[in-house]
Design a protein around this motif. Sequence first.
Motif, PDB file in Angstrom:
ATOM      1  N   THR A 257       0.846  -1.180   0.000  1.00  0.00           N
ATOM      2  CA  THR A 257       0.000   0.000   0.000  1.00  0.00           C
ATOM      3  C   THR A 257       0.884   1.233   0.000  1.00  0.00           C
ATOM      4  O   THR A 257       1.729   1.367   0.874  1.00  0.00           O
ATOM      5  N   PRO A 258       0.735   2.139  -0.971  1.00  0.00           N
ATOM      6  CA  PRO A 258       1.650   3.279  -1.075  1.00  0.00           C
ATOM      7  C   PRO A 258       1.660   4.141   0.175  1.00  0.00           C
ATOM      8  O   PRO A 258       0.614   4.401   0.775  1.00  0.00           O
ATOM      9  N   ILE A 259       2.863   4.582   0.571  1.00  0.00           N
ATOM     10  CA  ILE A 259       2.976   5.590   1.609  1.00  0.00           C
ATOM     11  C   ILE A 259       2.261   6.833   1.113  1.00  0.00           C
ATOM     12  O   ILE A 259       2.330   7.175  -0.060  1.00  0.00           O
ATOM     13  N   GLY A 260       1.602   7.543   1.999  1.00  0.00           N
ATOM     14  CA  GLY A 260       0.809   8.700   1.601  1.00  0.00           C
ATOM     15  C   GLY A 260      -0.661   8.447   1.832  1.00  0.00           C
ATOM     16  O   GLY A 260      -1.467   9.368   1.793  1.00  0.00           O
ATOM     17  N   GLN A 261      -1.002   7.190   2.104  1.00  0.00           N
ATOM     18  CA  GLN A 261      -2.376   6.834   2.420  1.00  0.00           C
ATOM     19  C   GLN A 261      -2.516   6.546   3.905  1.00  0.00           C
ATOM     20  O   GLN A 261      -1.566   6.116   4.565  1.00  0.00           O
ATOM     21  N   VAL A 262      -3.711   6.802   4.425  1.00  0.00           N
ATOM     22  CA  VAL A 262      -4.081   6.348   5.756  1.00  0.00           C
ATOM     23  C   VAL A 262      -5.182   5.314   5.589  1.00  0.00           C
ATOM     24  O   VAL A 262      -5.707   5.111   4.491  1.00  0.00           O
ATOM     25  N   LEU A 263      -5.545   4.647   6.662  1.00  0.00           N
ATOM     26  CA  LEU A 263      -6.520   3.562   6.564  1.00  0.00           C
ATOM     27  C   LEU A 263      -7.842   4.024   5.940  1.00  0.00           C
ATOM     28  O   LEU A 263      -8.449   3.302   5.150  1.00  0.00           O
ATOM     29  N   ALA A 264      -8.283   5.220   6.279  1.00  0.00           N
ATOM     30  CA  ALA A 264      -9.565   5.712   5.755  1.00  0.00           C
ATOM     31  C   ALA A 264      -9.543   5.876   4.244  1.00  0.00           C
ATOM     32  O   ALA A 264     -10.594   5.802   3.592  1.00  0.00           O
ATOM     33  N   ASP A 265      -8.363   6.075   3.665  1.00  0.00           N
ATOM     34  CA  ASP A 265      -8.267   6.249   2.215  1.00  0.00           C
ATOM     35  C   ASP A 265      -8.554   4.968   1.450  1.00  0.00           C
ATOM     36  O   ASP A 265      -8.721   5.004   0.221  1.00  0.00           O
ATOM     37  N   LEU A 266      -8.606   3.843   2.134  1.00  0.00           N
ATOM     38  CA  LEU A 266      -8.913   2.581   1.472  1.00  0.00           C
ATOM     39  C   LEU A 266     -10.395   2.458   1.145  1.00  0.00           C
ATOM     40  O   LEU A 266     -10.790   1.602   0.360  1.00  0.00           O
ATOM     41  N   LEU A 267     -11.214   3.321   1.748  1.00  0.00           N
ATOM     42  CA  LEU A 267     -12.638   3.348   1.433  1.00  0.00           C
ATOM     43  C   LEU A 267     -12.867   4.184   0.169  1.00  0.00           C
ATOM     44  O   LEU A 267     -12.081   5.090  -0.131  1.00  0.00           O
ATOM     45  N   PRO A 268     -13.928   3.895  -0.588  1.00  0.00           N
ATOM     46  CA  PRO A 268     -14.213   4.681  -1.795  1.00  0.00           C
ATOM     47  C   PRO A 268     -14.339   6.168  -1.478  1.00  0.00           C
ATOM     48  O   PRO A 268     -15.045   6.553  -0.545  1.00  0.00           O
ATOM     49  N   ALA A 269     -13.643   6.994  -2.233  1.00  0.00           N
ATOM     50  CA  ALA A 269     -13.583   8.424  -1.945  1.00  0.00           C
ATOM     51  C   ALA A 269     -14.879   9.132  -2.303  1.00  0.00           C
ATOM     52  O   ALA A 269     -15.448   8.911  -3.371  1.00  0.00           O
ATOM     53  N   SER A 270     -15.354   9.982  -1.402  1.00  0.00           N
ATOM     54  CA  SER A 270     -16.498  10.851  -1.662  1.00  0.00           C
ATOM     55  C   SER A 270     -16.625  11.826  -0.503  1.00  0.00           C
ATOM     56  O   SER A 270     -16.073  11.611   0.571  1.00  0.00           O
ATOM     57  N   ARG A 271     -17.351  12.901  -0.736  1.00  0.00           N
ATOM     58  CA  ARG A 271     -17.586  13.856   0.343  1.00  0.00           C
ATOM     59  C   ARG A 271     -18.438  13.239   1.441  1.00  0.00           C
ATOM     60  O   ARG A 271     -18.277  13.567   2.617  1.00  0.00           O
TER      61      ARG A 271
END
Length: 206
Positions: A22-36
């Motif tokens: 998993t690339p550095i620069g992500q946190v765990l929450a970023d693994l969820l589909p992105a949306s507002r």
Amino acid sequence: MSTAAATPALPQELDSARSGGTPIGQVLADLLPASRVRDAALVLGGAALTGLAAQISVPVPGSPVPVTGQTFAALLVGTSLGAGRGFLALALYAVAGIAGVPWFAQGTSGFLPSFGYILGMILASTVVGALARRGADRSVLRTAGTMLVGEAIIYAVGVPYLALATGMSATAAIAAGLTPFLIGDALKAALAMGALPTAWKFANKR
């Protein structure tokens, strides 16, 4: 013999290799589909989790500050959500508590002698969230260091605030607002040391 130069590895590829997939620069929450909607739900959920953890409370004799699960929740929110969402979650928690939502420790609200710790949690969640984006929650040792940094920030704000709010001397504030919590915070750090790297291992196996 080929004279072609080897293609250099891209920074993303190097980051991916260093973080186990998993690339550095992500946190765990970023693994969820992105949306507002996702971001709003994460901020609200982070504030609610902190408020719920604050109700796990044990009074400390001679201290206006109880032992709670609040600190652990705040640091977990920061590392899992990242600096921006972690800041917003803890800021929402603080503002709602000031406004009267009874989700500070022991079902309280408003400006308390322990409010400095909440201010410290806002700053700490932001810092540990930034560190998590650099991969500081990917291994046991790095997670331990991240938790210690976060806890140090919380006390650096909370203890002086406690002294000012109660009129305690610096020595008395340390005795009432720091010393009784060291063992509990070490246990919380140990729990995070196991939970966060394990979560990344599961994420990398998907």
